[in-house]
Design a protein around this motif. Structure first.
Motif, short mmCIF file in Angstrom:
data_model
loop_
_atom_site.label_atom_id
_atom_site.label_comp_id
_atom_site.label_asym_id
_atom_site.label_seq_id
_atom_site.Cartn_x
_atom_site.Cartn_y
_atom_site.Cartn_z
N ASP A 154 44.90 30.16 56.69
CA ASP A 154 43.92 30.07 55.60
C ASP A 154 42.97 31.27 55.57
OD1 ASP A 154 42.81 28.90 53.31
OD2 ASP A 154 41.32 27.77 54.47
N PHE A 155 43.47 32.44 55.97
CA PHE A 155 42.70 33.67 55.80
C PHE A 155 42.62 34.04 54.33
CE2 PHE A 155 44.07 34.93 60.24
CZ PHE A 155 42.80 35.18 60.74
N VAL A 156 41.52 34.66 53.91
CA VAL A 156 41.59 35.47 52.71
C VAL A 156 42.48 36.66 53.09
CG1 VAL A 156 40.30 36.84 51.02
CG2 VAL A 156 39.23 34.83 52.10
N VAL A 157 43.40 37.04 52.21
CA VAL A 157 44.33 38.12 52.53
C VAL A 157 44.13 39.27 51.56
CG1 VAL A 157 46.77 38.78 52.72
CG2 VAL A 157 46.02 36.51 53.50
N CYS A 158 43.98 40.46 52.10
CA CYS A 158 43.86 41.66 51.28
C CYS A 158 45.11 42.51 51.49
CB CYS A 158 42.60 42.42 51.70
SG CYS A 158 42.39 43.95 50.79
N LEU A 159 45.81 42.79 50.40
CA LEU A 159 47.06 43.56 50.48
C LEU A 159 46.86 45.00 50.04
CD1 LEU A 159 49.54 40.97 48.86
CD2 LEU A 159 49.06 41.32 51.29
N TYR A 160 47.25 45.94 50.92
CA TYR A 160 47.26 47.36 50.58
C TYR A 160 48.70 47.72 50.18
CZ TYR A 160 42.60 48.44 52.60
OH TYR A 160 41.26 48.52 52.86
N GLY A 211 53.84 36.63 39.22
CA GLY A 211 54.58 37.20 38.10
C GLY A 211 54.05 38.54 37.62
N MET A 212 53.05 39.08 38.30
CA MET A 212 52.41 40.31 37.83
C MET A 212 53.06 41.56 38.42
SD MET A 212 48.39 39.23 37.83
CE MET A 212 47.80 40.92 38.00
N GLN A 213 52.97 42.65 37.65
CA GLN A 213 53.35 43.97 38.16
C GLN A 213 52.08 44.76 38.42
OE1 GLN A 213 56.27 45.29 38.93
NE2 GLN A 213 57.51 43.55 38.33
N VAL A 214 51.95 45.32 39.61
CA VAL A 214 50.80 46.18 39.90
C VAL A 214 51.33 47.50 40.44
CG1 VAL A 214 49.31 44.20 40.42
CG2 VAL A 214 50.53 45.36 42.28
N ASP A 215 50.50 48.54 40.38
CA ASP A 215 50.95 49.83 40.91
C ASP A 215 50.43 50.03 42.34
OD1 ASP A 215 48.33 50.71 40.80
OD2 ASP A 215 48.60 51.78 38.92
N MET A 216 50.83 51.14 42.96
CA MET A 216 50.47 51.36 44.36
C MET A 216 49.00 51.70 44.57
SD MET A 216 52.26 55.03 45.18
CE MET A 216 51.47 55.15 46.79
N PHE A 217 48.26 51.95 43.49
CA PHE A 217 46.83 52.23 43.61
C PHE A 217 46.00 50.96 43.48
CE2 PHE A 217 48.78 56.12 41.93
CZ PHE A 217 48.50 56.96 42.97
N THR A 218 46.68 49.81 43.47
CA THR A 218 46.00 48.54 43.31
C THR A 218 45.79 47.88 44.67
OG1 THR A 218 47.09 48.27 41.17
CG2 THR A 218 46.18 46.28 42.18
N THR A 219 44.64 47.25 44.85
CA THR A 219 44.39 46.44 46.04
C THR A 219 44.35 44.99 45.58
OG1 THR A 219 43.07 48.27 46.90
CG2 THR A 219 42.91 46.18 48.06
N VAL A 220 45.03 44.13 46.32
CA VAL A 220 45.20 42.73 45.91
C VAL A 220 44.46 41.81 46.88
CG1 VAL A 220 46.92 40.89 45.62
CG2 VAL A 220 47.43 43.21 44.83
N PHE A 221 43.76 40.83 46.34
CA PHE A 221 43.02 39.86 47.14
C PHE A 221 43.52 38.45 46.85
CE2 PHE A 221 39.55 42.61 48.66
CZ PHE A 221 39.74 43.71 47.86
#
Lengths: 242, 242
Positions: A154-160, A211-221
């Motif tokens: 149950d961590f908040v997860v930040c994806l690089y 279902g989303m597409q993001v680019d490599m300059f995006t940080t995801v939470f």
């Protein structure tokens, strides 16, 4: 002793650099870095020598910096965000053993987890895990295991590095793994071009993120079980209401 | 619209603040914070009004800040490190719903995981988890579960608030849990008073860490299976050699 500074410049805007980072770059003869990052700082430090190498030429870039320092120049190696989070400070310390006459000092900066969180609201107020989805140097099985265990905890997860041209479906795969332990309604957010022109943020659910597409300059939470949307911002409460 | 800035001042030294944080504090009428943090910045911002509340009076401190902003002052609420990592930005956004005429903006800063890592070397170069050992607002069972799963995932683990007067054996307990999945020889490091007078760092093994006493101003780093000591610095390689 000759000195190299490994400097995290933060997300990109001059003002998001630390005072120490700005002073350090001001004091250097030579600024070395990946082309894109050098272009972000160039206008603020006129009169400096700038040396760049392309992406994936990291070891070459480090030796270029050490050669300059060994020749008596004061050198800064710059990284975006913080040099110690998926940055160059580790490789600089490793390669530094080849140059015993040069001392390495790291000047810390604001990494994307922190600068992105400030844009979205306050997603990282409680325990969190930072995971890169790049499998260039890490086997995908290892990344998969971390994603699963981080979700179970149950961590908040930040994806690089949530995607690249070759890895267009990695975010989708990561979301599938997260969904084994997290609710599809989990509050998520993405931020791109943090602190740069074109900065964009988006709030969504974990199911929508899949279902989303993001680019490599995006940080995801990806939030924890307590993360909520308050007035359009992503907020994780500081404590658990027990 | 009236505005409150929630400002992370970094580890403490003025120079480790971002340029934006320094400019923001310069532009404010009133600076609000926990007494210890206000004392860290007071000398650099003469002529400002400073308002403080003691520890654990966080909600009171937030309302104090909002009342000042509602009265037309430009207000900064300061936090050590980054306001979004175990800081006040979440609570400010929550309490902000009571003050619809006041806008909250977070100015990011360097959190202890990042500033401490720079002192130790480069421990956070690869995936990591940040866990607070404070059980004031989180049940210990939840913390325990996270520690175990983070160790199993081979994350580098950064511990905030590793002890307090009432919790003198929590670091020892955390190490016991880590040892179920990590080797006793795992490279660890501690940093205290980061960027302040009396800054101290120490490298040790996980087994040695288990027997150590640290204070609440210490940040603790537990390496992953690849973390090594290079020339007296704690370094995690960027990738796994597969």
């Amino acid at each position: 002793m000759n000195k190299i500074y490994v400097v995290g410049i933060g997300p990109g805007a001059y003002e998001k650099m630390t005072v120490e980072a700005a002073k350090t770059l001001e004091s250097c003869d030579v600024i070395v870095g990946y082309t894109v990052y050098v272009d972000l700082v160039r206008e603020h430090f006129p009169g400096k020598a700038f040396l760049t190498t392309p992406m994936r030429k990291e070891a070459e870039r480090c030796r270029l910096a050490f050669e300059q320092a060994a020749a008596g120049k004061t050198v800064a190696m710059i990284c975006s965000g913080d040099a110690g989070v998926y940055g160059m400070s580790g490789l600089m310390l490793e390669i530094g053993t080849e140059y015993p006459g040069v001392e390495v000092e790291t000047i810390c900066g604001v990494t994307a987890a922190v600068s992105g969180a400030a844009v979205l609201g306050a997603p990282l107020i409680h325990d969190f895990a930072v995971i890169s989805l790049s499998d260039l140097l890490t086997p995908w099985e290892k990344i998969e295991k971390r994603l699963l265990l981080a979700a179970e905890a149950d961590f908040v997860v930040c994806l690089y590095k949530p995607s690249s041209k070759k890895r267009h479906d990695y975010l989708q795969k990561a979301c599938e793994l997260m969904l084994r332990h997290k609710s599809p309604e989990t509050v998520c957010g993405t931020v791109s071009q943090i602190g740069r022109e074109g900065e964009q943020m988006c709030l969504c659910t974990l199911q929508e993120l899949q279902g989303m597409q993001v680019d490599m300059f995006t940080t995801v939470f990806i939030g924890n079980s307590q993360t909520r949307v308050i007035d359009g911002r992503m907020v994780t409460p500081r404590g658990y209401r027990v």
